[in-house]
Design an enzyme around this catalytic site. Structure first.
Site, PDB file in Angstrom:
ATOM      1  N   GLU A 145       2.474  10.649  -2.937  1.00 14.50           N
ATOM      2  CA  GLU A 145       1.498  10.819  -4.019  1.00 14.50           C
ATOM      3  C   GLU A 145       0.104  10.914  -3.410  1.00 14.50           C
ATOM      4  O   GLU A 145      -0.206  10.205  -2.449  1.00 14.50           O
ATOM      5  CB  GLU A 145       1.564   9.623  -4.969  1.00 14.50           C
ATOM      6  CG  GLU A 145       0.530   9.645  -6.083  1.00 14.50           C
ATOM      7  CD  GLU A 145       0.579   8.403  -6.961  1.00 14.50           C
ATOM      8  OE1 GLU A 145      -0.372   8.207  -7.747  1.00 14.50           O
ATOM      9  OE2 GLU A 145       1.535   7.610  -6.862  1.00 14.50           O
ATOM     10  N   GLU A 151       6.824  -1.027  -6.892  1.00 17.24           N
ATOM     11  CA  GLU A 151       6.560   0.021  -5.908  1.00 17.24           C
ATOM     12  C   GLU A 151       6.266  -0.596  -4.537  1.00 17.24           C
ATOM     13  O   GLU A 151       5.683  -1.669  -4.453  1.00 17.24           O
ATOM     14  CB  GLU A 151       5.348   0.852  -6.361  1.00 17.24           C
ATOM     15  CG  GLU A 151       5.505   1.390  -7.777  1.00 17.24           C
ATOM     16  CD  GLU A 151       4.216   1.932  -8.386  1.00 17.24           C
ATOM     17  OE1 GLU A 151       3.316   2.335  -7.612  1.00 17.24           O
ATOM     18  OE2 GLU A 151       4.111   1.951  -9.612  1.00 17.24           O
TER      19      GLU A 151
END
Length: 421
Positions: free
Chosen positions: A336, A225
């Site tokens: 997120e 990520e």
């Protein structure tokens, strides 16, 4: 009896005094003993993380950036990397890597290809060193434990196919993403604008990133990520920061943010993982974006990361992973946040710009020029781009495509509002 006293002195003088005075250890003594033990653990951990520096640079945001010899970085604490020969450049770039600026996205005065880091104002690290954000005692103390410092909580990856109620709000994590699945993916790229979302509680965060995923969403999940985040708990402030993350066991024991454990090997002397990005985009104002590319070197098998058009940062060695040793099975792009509110209430922590996608350019957050890397090491536009969000009245996502931006989407939202109580 003397031997017992001697062993106690070796353990802790304060502990022995407590025993002599009270015959048993009182709660306050136990607390003092626990606190001193924790301090010792923290000091040891800081010694492991903060490597000896050639020079140190004081950043205007309060960070200290240490210029550490490339061979002394935390990656080489890993037993499998003791004799590793550093690869100073990838064997291959995805085709078209330096030819993807044929169409400008918007007028040039509105956007820049990448944003600098604040510490650059006061110096640079020399060739042969890498910049490392120095970890402070307070950083580690904010974590739930020394062991968990720099690690995400379990199950933070959005699961687009799932509609099971227990998965809809994974430990309070909420997402607004675009994704592709059903093929073998050897990398992903996107350009995303940078914001400074407001965070309601210190234990919440807001991020925008690319996920490269392999394996199931169980205990064996592999993930790489990268993106930007605001995380008061991790960094001690509300600055927007560049970050990376990896795990090979669904965030249980392996992996960490940035360089906070052994794994990622950095080769770049210009960009510091975890350092502040500045300037950031403004509502109805100038937009600043960054480009991130992650791809698998077909020769060596390592996963490389590039920031902007010129900064190849380093690589995750292939042995760190199981499923990702071959390819990724899903790519996700998006935002997120953590909602720590209980009792059905919602946080007002913002995702992206804090505005819904329908507001569009200069108001909402975006990912543009979304691409994947195929088996021939070519950058391609993704097929069958899906979207997913747990609560669209809190955070939403809308996709589109055109000649300038290729495949793109706007995403984000304010969190708590009249439709998201």
């Amino acid at each position: 009896m003397v031997a017992v006293h001697f062993s106690l002195v070796k353990l802790s003088r304060g502990f022995l005094v407590c025993l002599w005075m009270l015959g048993v250890m009182s709660l306050s003594c136990a607390s003092r003993y626990g606190a001193s033990r924790q301090k010792l653990e923290v000091k040891k951990h800081l010694r492991r993380l903060n490597k000896p520096a050639v020079k140190s640079i004081q950043s205007p945001d309060g960070d200290i950036i240490d210029c550490v010899p490339i061979s002394k970085q935390p990656a080489f604490d890993h037993p499998f990397l003791k004799d590793h020969k550093i690869q100073m450049r990838p064997s291959y770039h995805p085709e078209g890597l330096f030819n993807d600026n044929k169409a400008s996205a918007k007028p040039k005065e509105k956007e820049t290809p990448h944003t600098p880091q604040l510490w650059h104002r006061y110096g640079k690290c020399s060739e042969g060193t890498i910049p490392m954000r120095r970890t402070k005692q307070d950083d580690v103390l904010r974590a739930s434990s020394v062991k968990r410092y720099g690690k995400k909580k379990h199950r933070t990856v959005p699961i687009p196919k799932s509609a099971e109620p227990d998965l809809i709000n994974q430990n309070g994590h909420q997402h607004a993403i675009a994704y592709v699945e059903g093929d073998k993916y050897y990398g992903a790229k996107a350009t995303l604008n940078v914001w400074e979302p407001k965070i309601q509680h210190a234990n919440e965060f807001s991020l925008s990133q690319i996920w490269l995923l392999g394996g199931s969403f169980g205990q064996d999940l592999n993930s790489i990520e990268a993106g930007w985040q605001v995380s008061p708990d991790l960094y001690g402030d509300n600055n927007t920061r560049l970050f990376t993350y990896w795990t090979s066991d669904a965030y249980q024991a392996t992996g960490c943010y940035n360089l906070l454990c052994s794994g990622f090997i950095q080769i770049n002397s210009d960009i510091a993982m975890g350092a502040s990005i500045s300037p950031v985009s403004g509502y109805r104002n100038s937009q600043y974006d960054i480009s991130i590319l992650i791809w698998k070197d077909p020769k060596e098998g390592h996963w490389w990361m590039q920031f902007g058009n010129g900064y190849v940062l380093g690589y995750w060695p292939s042995f760190l992973f199981s499923y990702l040793t071959e390819s990724a099975s899903m790519i996700e792009w998006g935002g997120e946040v953590v909602n720590s509110q209980s009792g059905g209430h919602h946080t007002w922590t913002q995702m992206g710009s804090g505005h819904f996608p329908e507001e569009g350019f200069s108001k909402a957050s975006y990912f543009r020029n979304i691409q994947v890397v195929d088996g021939s090491n070519n950058l391609k536009t993704p097929k069958r781009l899906g979207t997913f969000t747990e609560k669209s009245n809190c955070y939403d996502v809308q996709t589109g495509s055109n000649d300038d931006w290729g495949h793109f989407f706007y995403y984000g939202g304010p969190g708590k509002n009249k439709n998201c109580p």
